[in-house]
Design a protein around this motif. Structure first.
Motif, PDB file in Angstrom:
ATOM      1  N   ARG A 113       4.085   3.377   6.695  1.00 18.28           N
ATOM      2  CA  ARG A 113       3.551   2.033   6.436  1.00 18.28           C
ATOM      3  C   ARG A 113       2.418   2.088   5.405  1.00 18.28           C
ATOM      4  O   ARG A 113       2.306   1.204   4.548  1.00 18.28           O
ATOM      5  CB  ARG A 113       3.067   1.381   7.728  1.00 18.28           C
ATOM      6  CG  ARG A 113       4.186   0.886   8.626  1.00 18.28           C
ATOM      7  CD  ARG A 113       3.666   0.057   9.782  1.00 18.28           C
ATOM      8  NE  ARG A 113       2.731   0.767  10.640  1.00 18.28           N
ATOM      9  CZ  ARG A 113       3.087   1.554  11.668  1.00 18.28           C
ATOM     10  NH1 ARG A 113       4.359   1.723  11.955  1.00 18.28           N
ATOM     11  NH2 ARG A 113       2.161   2.146  12.398  1.00 18.28           N
TER      12      ARG A 113
ATOM     13  N   THR B 168       3.993   2.321   2.057  1.00 15.75           N
ATOM     14  CA  THR B 168       4.545   1.022   1.662  1.00 15.75           C
ATOM     15  C   THR B 168       3.433   0.131   1.126  1.00 15.75           C
ATOM     16  O   THR B 168       3.597  -0.539   0.102  1.00 15.75           O
ATOM     17  CB  THR B 168       5.249   0.351   2.857  1.00 15.75           C
ATOM     18  OG1 THR B 168       6.329   1.182   3.266  1.00 15.75           O
ATOM     19  CG2 THR B 168       5.768  -1.028   2.503  1.00 15.75           C
ATOM     20  N   GLN B 169       2.294   0.141   1.808  1.00 13.92           N
ATOM     21  CA  GLN B 169       1.142  -0.641   1.348  1.00 13.92           C
ATOM     22  C   GLN B 169       0.654  -0.121  -0.004  1.00 13.92           C
ATOM     23  O   GLN B 169       0.307  -0.918  -0.886  1.00 13.92           O
ATOM     24  CB  GLN B 169       0.012  -0.590   2.382  1.00 13.92           C
ATOM     25  CG  GLN B 169      -1.176  -1.435   2.026  1.00 13.92           C
ATOM     26  CD  GLN B 169      -0.856  -2.920   1.949  1.00 13.92           C
ATOM     27  OE1 GLN B 169       0.037  -3.413   2.626  1.00 13.92           O
ATOM     28  NE2 GLN B 169      -1.568  -3.633   1.109  1.00 13.92           N
TER      29      GLN B 169
ATOM     30  N   LEU C 245       2.417   1.278  -2.293  1.00 21.91           N
ATOM     31  CA  LEU C 245       3.397   0.846  -3.295  1.00 21.91           C
ATOM     32  C   LEU C 245       3.169  -0.618  -3.676  1.00 21.91           C
ATOM     33  O   LEU C 245       3.184  -0.969  -4.866  1.00 21.91           O
ATOM     34  CB  LEU C 245       4.813   1.056  -2.749  1.00 21.91           C
ATOM     35  CG  LEU C 245       5.954   0.943  -3.725  1.00 21.91           C
ATOM     36  CD1 LEU C 245       5.846   1.986  -4.814  1.00 21.91           C
ATOM     37  CD2 LEU C 245       7.277   1.086  -2.988  1.00 21.91           C
ATOM     38  N   ARG C 246       2.932  -1.457  -2.678  1.00 22.96           N
ATOM     39  CA  ARG C 246       2.639  -2.872  -2.958  1.00 22.96           C
ATOM     40  C   ARG C 246       1.386  -3.010  -3.821  1.00 22.96           C
ATOM     41  O   ARG C 246       1.354  -3.797  -4.769  1.00 22.96           O
ATOM     42  CB  ARG C 246       2.430  -3.636  -1.651  1.00 22.96           C
ATOM     43  CG  ARG C 246       3.688  -4.128  -1.047  1.00 22.96           C
ATOM     44  CD  ARG C 246       3.397  -5.142   0.066  1.00 22.96           C
ATOM     45  NE  ARG C 246       4.449  -5.054   1.042  1.00 22.96           N
ATOM     46  CZ  ARG C 246       4.323  -4.611   2.280  1.00 22.96           C
ATOM     47  NH1 ARG C 246       3.157  -4.258   2.749  1.00 22.96           N
ATOM     48  NH2 ARG C 246       5.351  -4.553   3.074  1.00 22.96           N
ATOM     49  N   GLU C 247       0.348  -2.249  -3.464  1.00 21.44           N
ATOM     50  CA  GLU C 247      -0.903  -2.311  -4.228  1.00 21.44           C
ATOM     51  C   GLU C 247      -0.705  -1.806  -5.650  1.00 21.44           C
ATOM     52  O   GLU C 247      -1.269  -2.366  -6.593  1.00 21.44           O
ATOM     53  CB  GLU C 247      -1.993  -1.507  -3.529  1.00 21.44           C
ATOM     54  CG  GLU C 247      -2.503  -2.152  -2.267  1.00 21.44           C
ATOM     55  CD  GLU C 247      -3.501  -1.293  -1.521  1.00 21.44           C
ATOM     56  OE1 GLU C 247      -3.947  -0.258  -2.070  1.00 21.44           O
ATOM     57  OE2 GLU C 247      -3.846  -1.664  -0.386  1.00 21.44           O
TER      58      GLU C 247
ATOM     59  N   PHE D 106       2.042  -1.979  -7.497  1.00 21.24           N
ATOM     60  CA  PHE D 106       2.725  -2.998  -8.291  1.00 21.24           C
ATOM     61  C   PHE D 106       1.850  -4.233  -8.512  1.00 21.24           C
ATOM     62  O   PHE D 106       1.893  -4.843  -9.578  1.00 21.24           O
ATOM     63  CB  PHE D 106       4.067  -3.373  -7.665  1.00 21.24           C
ATOM     64  CG  PHE D 106       5.117  -2.321  -7.902  1.00 21.24           C
ATOM     65  CD1 PHE D 106       5.397  -1.867  -9.176  1.00 21.24           C
ATOM     66  CD2 PHE D 106       5.825  -1.772  -6.846  1.00 21.24           C
ATOM     67  CE1 PHE D 106       6.361  -0.897  -9.413  1.00 21.24           C
ATOM     68  CE2 PHE D 106       6.789  -0.801  -7.065  1.00 21.24           C
ATOM     69  CZ  PHE D 106       7.054  -0.361  -8.356  1.00 21.24           C
ATOM     70  N   ARG D 107       1.037  -4.596  -7.520  1.00 16.49           N
ATOM     71  CA  ARG D 107       0.113  -5.726  -7.711  1.00 16.49           C
ATOM     72  C   ARG D 107      -0.903  -5.381  -8.795  1.00 16.49           C
ATOM     73  O   ARG D 107      -1.130  -6.161  -9.727  1.00 16.49           O
ATOM     74  CB  ARG D 107      -0.594  -6.064  -6.399  1.00 16.49           C
ATOM     75  CG  ARG D 107      -1.478  -7.306  -6.535  1.00 16.49           C
ATOM     76  CD  ARG D 107      -2.368  -7.549  -5.331  1.00 16.49           C
ATOM     77  NE  ARG D 107      -3.346  -6.484  -5.241  1.00 16.49           N
ATOM     78  CZ  ARG D 107      -3.600  -5.771  -4.136  1.00 16.49           C
ATOM     79  NH1 ARG D 107      -2.967  -6.020  -3.023  1.00 16.49           N
ATOM     80  NH2 ARG D 107      -4.503  -4.833  -4.129  1.00 16.49           N
ATOM     81  N   ASP D 108      -1.500  -4.188  -8.686  1.00 18.23           N
ATOM     82  CA  ASP D 108      -2.455  -3.755  -9.711  1.00 18.23           C
ATOM     83  C   ASP D 108      -1.761  -3.594 -11.058  1.00 18.23           C
ATOM     84  O   ASP D 108      -2.334  -3.908 -12.100  1.00 18.23           O
ATOM     85  CB  ASP D 108      -3.112  -2.436  -9.310  1.00 18.23           C
ATOM     86  CG  ASP D 108      -4.007  -2.574  -8.088  1.00 18.23           C
ATOM     87  OD1 ASP D 108      -4.332  -3.720  -7.704  1.00 18.23           O
ATOM     88  OD2 ASP D 108      -4.372  -1.526  -7.509  1.00 18.23           O
TER      89      ASP D 108
ATOM     90  N   ARG E 130       0.754  -5.301 -12.238  1.00 20.64           N
ATOM     91  CA  ARG E 130       0.955  -6.613 -12.867  1.00 20.64           C
ATOM     92  C   ARG E 130      -0.331  -7.096 -13.536  1.00 20.64           C
ATOM     93  O   ARG E 130      -0.306  -7.600 -14.660  1.00 20.64           O
ATOM     94  CB  ARG E 130       1.449  -7.631 -11.841  1.00 20.64           C
ATOM     95  CG  ARG E 130       2.893  -7.424 -11.442  1.00 20.64           C
ATOM     96  CD  ARG E 130       3.410  -8.561 -10.565  1.00 20.64           C
ATOM     97  NE  ARG E 130       2.699  -8.715  -9.316  1.00 20.64           N
ATOM     98  CZ  ARG E 130       2.995  -8.087  -8.183  1.00 20.64           C
ATOM     99  NH1 ARG E 130       4.012  -7.253  -8.133  1.00 20.64           N
ATOM    100  NH2 ARG E 130       2.297  -8.318  -7.080  1.00 20.64           N
TER     101      ARG E 130
ATOM    102  N   TRP F 246       5.239   5.054  -9.234  1.00 18.55           N
ATOM    103  CA  TRP F 246       5.818   4.639  -7.964  1.00 18.55           C
ATOM    104  C   TRP F 246       6.753   5.694  -7.365  1.00 18.55           C
ATOM    105  O   TRP F 246       6.985   5.711  -6.168  1.00 18.55           O
ATOM    106  CB  TRP F 246       6.554   3.310  -8.114  1.00 18.55           C
ATOM    107  CG  TRP F 246       7.668   3.355  -9.118  1.00 18.55           C
ATOM    108  CD1 TRP F 246       7.573   3.120 -10.454  1.00 18.55           C
ATOM    109  CD2 TRP F 246       9.034   3.655  -8.862  1.00 18.55           C
ATOM    110  NE1 TRP F 246       8.792   3.258 -11.054  1.00 18.55           N
ATOM    111  CE2 TRP F 246       9.713   3.588 -10.091  1.00 18.55           C
ATOM    112  CE3 TRP F 246       9.748   3.973  -7.717  1.00 18.55           C
ATOM    113  CZ2 TRP F 246      11.074   3.830 -10.204  1.00 18.55           C
ATOM    114  CZ3 TRP F 246      11.109   4.211  -7.838  1.00 18.55           C
ATOM    115  CH2 TRP F 246      11.755   4.136  -9.066  1.00 18.55           C
TER     116      TRP F 246
ATOM    117  N   ARG G  52       7.081   8.137   1.183  1.00 20.30           N
ATOM    118  CA  ARG G  52       7.459   7.156   2.202  1.00 20.30           C
ATOM    119  C   ARG G  52       8.795   7.519   2.839  1.00 20.30           C
ATOM    120  O   ARG G  52       8.949   7.438   4.061  1.00 20.30           O
ATOM    121  CB  ARG G  52       7.520   5.759   1.593  1.00 20.30           C
ATOM    122  CG  ARG G  52       7.843   4.689   2.638  1.00 20.30           C
ATOM    123  CD  ARG G  52       7.879   3.334   2.058  1.00 20.30           C
ATOM    124  NE  ARG G  52       9.073   3.146   1.255  1.00 20.30           N
ATOM    125  CZ  ARG G  52       9.423   1.997   0.710  1.00 20.30           C
ATOM    126  NH1 ARG G  52       8.656   0.933   0.849  1.00 20.30           N
ATOM    127  NH2 ARG G  52      10.511   1.903  -0.002  1.00 20.30           N
TER     128      ARG G  52
END
Length: 179
Positions: free
Chosen positions: A87, A90-91, A93-95, A97-99, A101, A156, A163
């Motif tokens: 988990r 996963t977090q 990875l989200r961060e 891609f958010r960063d 962008r 990534w 993960r």
């Protein structure tokens, strides 16, 4: 490490169940942290296992835990620990891609500004100095966009690999064998 019943097996030999946990952690069992050495040992061996084989973890205990302490549920502790690590990845990875962008938007604006300045400042002048200045701004613009491109193209992959490994370990069959 061995192979039993079609499963790639990681074996640990411990004096007692408490050896598996971080001794500074106030939550000693199901919610507790696995000791860094135990985590590293399991993860290192799991990396060497075949990628398509299910994983089994066999823990050999030399002696039972002391009667005055509750017996930890080692199987649940290990699988919960690695599910938590999955988990966390996963977090991450989200961060990423958010960063990515945000950084891409900044980088794209920087590239556009450099290209526009290059065009604007060299519009009326010719010669080697103007050409060097124009090319320098173009190079700076592409350097500005490099890190966002690197984030989306390469950064990534290791996160996804970790993960996947942690998910495999979270789904591992854990068996406790007293010696």
């Amino acid at each position: 490490m061995s192979e039993q019943n079609g499963k790639a097996t990681i074996e640990l030999r411990l004096r007692d169940g408490a050896q598996l946990f971080n001794t500074l952690d106030p939550f000693p069992f199901r919610e507790g942290d696995i000791a860094a050495e135990a985590d590293a040992y399991i993860v290192d061996w799991a990396r060497d296992l075949p990628k398509d084989a299910p994983i089994a973890i066999v823990i050999h205990l030399e002696r039972a835990d002391a009667a005055d302490r509750p017996v930890p549920d080692l199987a649940t502790a290990i699988t919960s620990w690695f599910a938590s690590r999955a988990r966390t990845e996963t977090q991450a990875l989200r961060e990423l891609f958010r960063d990515g962008r945000l950084v891409f938007a900044i980088g794209f604006a920087g590239l556009a500004a450099c290209l526009f300045l290059s065009w604007l400042l060299t519009q009326g002048s010719e010669g080697p100095f103007a050409r060097v200045f124009q090319e320098s701004l173009i190079i700076i613009g592409w350097v500005v966009i490099w890190r966002p491109a690197e984030m989306f193209l390469y950064d990534w992959v290791p996160i996804l690999r970790r993960r996947k490994l942690y998910r495999r370990l979270a789904g591992a069959h854990v068996e406790i064998r007293p010696d």
